[in-house]
Write a protein that holds these residues in place. Structure first.
Motif, PDB file in Angstrom:
ATOM      1  N   MET A   1       0.664  -1.150  -0.133  1.00 30.36           N
ATOM      2  CA  MET A   1       0.151  -0.081  -0.155  1.00 30.36           C
ATOM      3  C   MET A   1       0.813   1.276   0.148  1.00 30.36           C
ATOM      4  N   THR A   2       1.976   1.207   0.419  1.00 33.87           N
ATOM      5  CA  THR A   2       2.928   2.518   0.685  1.00 33.87           C
ATOM      6  C   THR A   2       4.100   2.497  -0.388  1.00 33.87           C
ATOM      7  N   ASN A   3       4.522   1.380  -0.698  1.00 35.97           N
ATOM      8  CA  ASN A   3       5.786   1.393  -1.584  1.00 35.97           C
ATOM      9  C   ASN A   3       5.211   1.094  -3.052  1.00 35.97           C
ATOM     10  N   ASN A   4       5.629   2.342  -3.758  1.00 34.81           N
ATOM     11  CA  ASN A   4       5.067   2.293  -5.291  1.00 34.81           C
ATOM     12  C   ASN A   4       5.603   1.513  -6.017  1.00 34.81           C
TER      13      ASN A   4
ATOM     14  N   ASP B   1       0.534   8.151 -10.910  1.00 32.73           N
ATOM     15  CA  ASP B   1       0.241   6.896 -11.709  1.00 32.73           C
ATOM     16  C   ASP B   1       1.557   5.928 -11.729  1.00 32.73           C
ATOM     17  N   LYS B   2       1.318   4.908 -10.826  1.00 32.82           N
ATOM     18  CA  LYS B   2       2.505   4.043 -10.423  1.00 32.82           C
ATOM     19  C   LYS B   2       3.010   3.463 -11.515  1.00 32.82           C
ATOM     20  N   LEU B   3       2.498   2.988 -12.419  1.00 30.18           N
ATOM     21  CA  LEU B   3       2.906   2.136 -13.705  1.00 30.18           C
ATOM     22  C   LEU B   3       3.651   3.240 -14.417  1.00 30.18           C
ATOM     23  N   VAL B   4       2.960   4.261 -14.733  1.00 27.32           N
ATOM     24  CA  VAL B   4       3.751   5.240 -15.723  1.00 27.32           C
ATOM     25  C   VAL B   4       5.128   5.794 -14.946  1.00 27.32           C
ATOM     26  N   MET B   5       5.137   5.913 -13.576  1.00 19.75           N
ATOM     27  CA  MET B   5       6.255   6.442 -13.003  1.00 19.75           C
ATOM     28  C   MET B   5       7.249   5.637 -13.078  1.00 19.75           C
ATOM     29  N   TYR B   6       6.906   4.197 -12.963  1.00 19.67           N
ATOM     30  CA  TYR B   6       8.127   3.085 -13.091  1.00 19.67           C
ATOM     31  C   TYR B   6       8.561   2.919 -14.497  1.00 19.67           C
ATOM     32  N   LEU B   7       7.907   3.106 -15.600  1.00 18.79           N
ATOM     33  CA  LEU B   7       8.319   3.267 -16.805  1.00 18.79           C
ATOM     34  C   LEU B   7       9.198   4.210 -17.111  1.00 18.79           C
TER      35      LEU B   7
END
Length: 247
Positions: free
Chosen positions: A43-46, A170-176
């Motif tokens: 819940m807390t670590n993207n 946006d967790k996925l976009v930030m990761y990519l």
């Protein structure tokens, strides 16, 4: 709109450095790190929510994830990174990449059962990021790769990025974006189970064009199913422009 492309266009080049070979070592010291609550971590670590989602949704029990660091670290520096200390609470198998007696990356595979159950519960409670839920399907089995050669398609669309709120949470976009920044502007992830017509109708794939100049899907099979998603050439100028806060 999708356009067929040659696989050669998708050749990925990692950032340049002088490290040509690594030692792949078991990280036995992780077993001494006190474990944390899986639900709280997810819940807390993207980053760990995204990595867990990628492994879980692709339905491959031992699918590994790998992170390389741009700076070499000694043991003390490595083990004091908060996110690194959380890995043994999520993954069963963990290794490190060693170069010149320094740690340059981490490898992990196989979700712990408690991590898998925590992810499933959060998914049912609608507490997993919408970007992960939209792109990755639940436990879809990858098609058999040796039956048909892989083919690639590029998503063609002129999407504009005009609001910082379109991506900042946006967790996925930030990761990519983060991985592209570390890998010469190109990065790919497994993407199982999508048909071409489904991708063409999906607004979530079009949304990726707001952040990347080029977005590709790779797949195979007599009835084509996706196997990978690749993003290239982030729209860095647009992202930086929207990220500047003026007093």
């Amino acid at each position: 709109m999708l356009k067929g492309v040659q696989l050669e266009e998708l050749k990925m080049e990692h950032y340049n450095d002088s490290r040509t070979s690594y030692n792949f070592q078991r990280a036995s010291f992780f077993k001494y790190i006190e474990k944390s609550d899986c639900r709280e971590i997810l819940m807390t670590n993207n980053l760990l929510q995204v990595l867990t989602g990628i492994v879980y949704h692709n339905g491959i029990e031992n699918m590994p994830i790998t992170l390389y660091f741009q700076e070499e670290m000694n043991f003390t520096e490595f083990v004091n990174i908060p996110t690194i200390r959380l890995f043994p609470s999520i993954f069963k198998n963990i290794r490190t990449f060693i170069f010149n007696k320094k740690i340059v990356g981490i490898w992990a595979s196989t979700l712990l059962e408690e991590a898998k159950l925590a992810y499933e519960q959060l998914y049912r409670e609608d507490k997993i990021d919408n970007s992960i839920k939209a792109i990755f399907r639940i436990n879809t089995i990858l098609p058999t790769l040796n039956r048909k050669p892989s083919t690639a398609f590029e998503i063609i669309s002129d999407e504009r990025l005009d609001k910082i709120e379109d991506f900042i949470n946006d967790k996925l976009v930030m990761y990519l974006l983060w991985e592209c920044d570390r890998n010469n502007g190109c990065f790919g992830v497994p993407l199982s189970g999508w048909k071409l017509e489904e991708i063409e109708r999906s607004l979530d794939f079009l949304k990726l064009k707001k952040f990347f100049n080029r977005v590709f899907v790779i797949g195979c099979g007599e009835i084509w199913r996706s196997t990978h998603l690749i993003v290239k050439d982030p729209k860095t100028e647009d992202i930086n422009r929207l990220s500047i806060v003026l007093d």
